[in-house]
Design an enzyme around this catalytic site. Structure first.
Site, short mmCIF file in Angstrom:
data_model
loop_
_atom_site.label_atom_id
_atom_site.label_comp_id
_atom_site.label_asym_id
_atom_site.label_seq_id
_atom_site.Cartn_x
_atom_site.Cartn_y
_atom_site.Cartn_z
N TYR A 56 0.85 -1.20 0.00
CA TYR A 56 0.00 0.00 0.00
C TYR A 56 0.88 1.24 0.00
O TYR A 56 1.80 1.32 0.81
CB TYR A 56 -0.92 0.01 1.23
CG TYR A 56 -2.37 0.04 0.77
CD1 TYR A 56 -2.90 1.19 0.20
CD2 TYR A 56 -3.18 -1.09 0.87
CE1 TYR A 56 -4.21 1.20 -0.27
CE2 TYR A 56 -4.47 -1.08 0.40
CZ TYR A 56 -4.98 0.07 -0.16
OH TYR A 56 -6.27 0.09 -0.64
N GLU A 58 -0.28 4.90 -0.53
CA GLU A 58 -0.98 6.18 -0.73
C GLU A 58 0.00 7.34 -0.56
O GLU A 58 0.82 7.35 0.36
CB GLU A 58 -2.14 6.31 0.28
CG GLU A 58 -3.33 5.46 -0.12
CD GLU A 58 -4.51 5.63 0.83
OE1 GLU A 58 -4.41 6.38 1.81
OE2 GLU A 58 -5.54 4.97 0.58
N ASP A 202 -6.24 14.10 -25.09
CA ASP A 202 -6.37 12.70 -24.67
C ASP A 202 -5.78 11.84 -25.78
O ASP A 202 -6.42 11.57 -26.78
CB ASP A 202 -7.85 12.38 -24.43
CG ASP A 202 -8.05 10.95 -23.92
OD1 ASP A 202 -7.07 10.17 -23.95
OD2 ASP A 202 -9.17 10.62 -23.51
N THR A 228 -3.71 6.59 -21.79
CA THR A 228 -3.59 5.24 -21.25
C THR A 228 -2.16 4.77 -21.55
O THR A 228 -1.44 5.37 -22.35
CB THR A 228 -4.56 4.25 -21.94
OG1 THR A 228 -4.26 4.21 -23.33
CG2 THR A 228 -6.01 4.66 -21.73
N LYS A 231 -2.29 0.98 -24.91
CA LYS A 231 -2.70 0.90 -26.31
C LYS A 231 -1.43 0.90 -27.18
O LYS A 231 -0.62 -0.01 -27.03
CB LYS A 231 -3.70 2.00 -26.61
CG LYS A 231 -4.99 1.82 -25.74
CD LYS A 231 -6.06 2.86 -25.98
CE LYS A 231 -7.23 2.64 -25.02
NZ LYS A 231 -8.27 3.68 -25.16
N ARG A 237 -2.11 -2.24 -18.39
CA ARG A 237 -3.33 -1.44 -18.35
C ARG A 237 -3.20 -0.40 -17.24
O ARG A 237 -3.13 -0.74 -16.06
CB ARG A 237 -4.55 -2.33 -18.08
CG ARG A 237 -4.68 -3.51 -19.02
CD ARG A 237 -6.06 -4.09 -19.02
NE ARG A 237 -6.92 -3.23 -19.77
CZ ARG A 237 -7.03 -3.25 -21.11
NH1 ARG A 237 -6.32 -4.11 -21.82
NH2 ARG A 237 -7.83 -2.42 -21.72
C1 LIG Z 1 -9.24 4.04 -24.28
C2 LIG Z 1 -9.53 5.47 -24.08
C3 LIG Z 1 -9.84 6.00 -22.81
C4 LIG Z 1 -10.18 5.14 -21.61
O1 LIG Z 1 -9.30 4.27 -21.20
P1 LIG Z 1 -9.73 3.07 -20.21
O2 LIG Z 1 -8.40 2.60 -19.76
O3 LIG Z 1 -10.47 2.10 -21.06
O4 LIG Z 1 -10.56 3.64 -19.13
C5 LIG Z 1 -9.97 7.37 -22.67
N1 LIG Z 1 -9.84 8.17 -23.73
C6 LIG Z 1 -9.60 7.72 -24.97
C7 LIG Z 1 -9.47 8.67 -26.09
C8 LIG Z 1 -9.44 6.35 -25.17
O5 LIG Z 1 -9.21 5.90 -26.42
#
Ligand SMILES: *Cc1c(COP(=O)(O)O)cnc(C)c1O
Length: 422
Positions: A56, A58, A202, A228, A231, A237
């Protein structure tokens, strides 16, 4: 097949172990075209499965609410330093549990419930968390949405400016989940400046392309970069928020204690490894190959008579518009799955059909690139897709089974990290 790969799991819980083994086989044998997916390296897999799981933590490195952080602090500090170096940012927070909570932390940092926020509409390629109605971000905040032009399939920057000046949103999100074209971060920055809005890029989908120099970086143009890590960036993840020093405190406070408790230290370790890998020349080559493969696949799909949203791609992602075909997206996606080609059905801009049964199929090249497929294979991939859609229209299960055998055969020659070889 992979009985010896997880011996403790197999002896403790053979039922669960059998599910994992089956998934390993599935990932090894299929052609995975979901653009948000990938194959992490064996090193990332190992780092994500360590005893860091047991701690943990925090707080932040050097400022924790729990003792025994001697090693955890070094892990998180390393991940932060690598993120800052790779993306050229002042500040990085590597604790968000995933992309959606990372975005929620941005709202918490800069907006109050009821404030107006602006993002791309979900059916146009935006993400749920950019203020779309069914998301908390669309019910706790007042979401206003922009889209793409009907004639070009490209973001309409004049309409974005008009909307921003009319609505003066607290936050503007750029980026999305089904955008096949380069995002003009400088254009968004000018609009956000005029409207007095905080601009968030994003880059969840394209972070790996940015790190590898295959897509322009938003860093010099925006207030916050959200991404993220799982990807195109090819990590575990998780997610990261990056910003200039002036926003560092607000972002850190929003992630913890604003939104989350203890960070997932095993994931932080995996992120650190992925960022190290992303700084290598081989990753630059991978990122450019992802784009080259997508462009080659685009050309081959067009030759096979497919309509593509915006007519093609600049990145890793292709949106096939099946409006002119005999099969809608969901039926095509399920047929492709039976043929060993894994995709997702998706809305296309101005889709005449419903979101749970839309007109499009979304594909991408990160996973196949990670396995070593290159441009010379893309005509074959396009041919498989065309034959599968054709077979779906005719209800020809035999044809789908024949394609599946061809796919399995080719993929056997391209082993993926962390998967069984045979
Ligand atoms: C995949 C994605 C997210 C969310 O990611 P998670 O890990 O699935 O919550 C947010 N914004 C965009 C543009 C994404 O492609």
């Amino acid at each position: 097949m992979s009985a010896s790969r997880h011996p403790a799991l197999l002896s403790t819980d053979p039922e669960l172990a059998s599910f994992v083994a089956a998934e390993e086989v599935l990932q090894a044998q299929t052609l995975r075209l979901i653009p948000s997916e990938n194959y992490v390296s064996a090193a990332v897999l190992e780092a994500s499965g360590t005893v860091l799981q047991n701690k943990y933590s925090e707080g932040y490195p050097g400022r924790r609410y729990y003792e025994g952080q001697q090693n955890i602090d070094r892990v998180e500090a390393l991940a932060i330093e690598r993120a800052k170096g790779l993306f050229g940012v002042d500040h990085a927070n590597v604790q968000p549990y995933s992309g959606s909570p990372a975005n929620l932390a941005v709202y918490l940092a800069f907006a109050k419930p009821g404030d107006t926020v602006m993002g791309m509409a979900l059916p146009m390629g935006g993400h749920l968390t950019h203020g779309w109605g069914v998301s908390a971000t669309g019910s706790w905040f007042r979401g206003v949405q922009y889209g793409v032009r009907a004639d070009t399939g490209l973001i309409d920057y004049d309409a974005v400016r008009d909307l921003a000046l009319a609505e003066r949103p607290k936050l503007i999100f750029c980026g999305g989940t089904a955008l096949p074209r380069t995002i003009d971060f400088a254009a968004f920055a000018e609009i956000a400046r005029e409207a007095g809005s905080i601009l968030v890029a994003d880059v969840a989908h394209i972070a790996g392309l940015i790190a590898g120099g295959a897509h322009p970086s938003p860093v010099d143009h925006v207030d916050v970069v959200s991404t993220t890590t799982h990807k195109t960036l090819r990590g575990p993840r998780g997610a990261m928020l990056m910003c200039r020093e002036e926003h560092a405190k607000a972002i850190d406070k929003a992630v913890f204690p604003g939104l989350q408790g203890g960070p997932h230290n095993q994931t932080t370790a995996g992120i650190a490894v992925a960022l190290h890998e992303a700084a290598q020349p081989s990753f630059t080559a991978y990122a450019h190959q992802v784009v080259a493969n997508a462009k080659a696949l685009t050309a081959a799909l067009l030759q096979n008579g497919f309509d593509l949203v915006s007519g093609g791609t600049d990145n890793h992602l292709i949106l096939i518009d099946l409006t002119g075909k005999d099969v809608p997206g969901k039926i095509a996606a399920k047929a492709l799955d039976r043929a060993g080609i894994v995709v997702n059905y998706n809305t296309v801009p101005f889709d005449p059909r419903k979101p749970f049964d839309p007109s499009g199929v979304r594909i991408g090249t990160p996973s196949l690139t990670s396995r070593g497929l290159s441009t010379e294979h893309m005509p074959l991939v396009a041919d498989w897709i065309a034959r599968s859609v054709d077979a779906a229209a005719k209800g020809d299960e035999q044809a789908l089974a024949a394609i599946r055998a061809e796919v399995t055969d080719l993929m056997a020659a391209f082993p993926a990290p962390g998967l069984p070889l045979s």
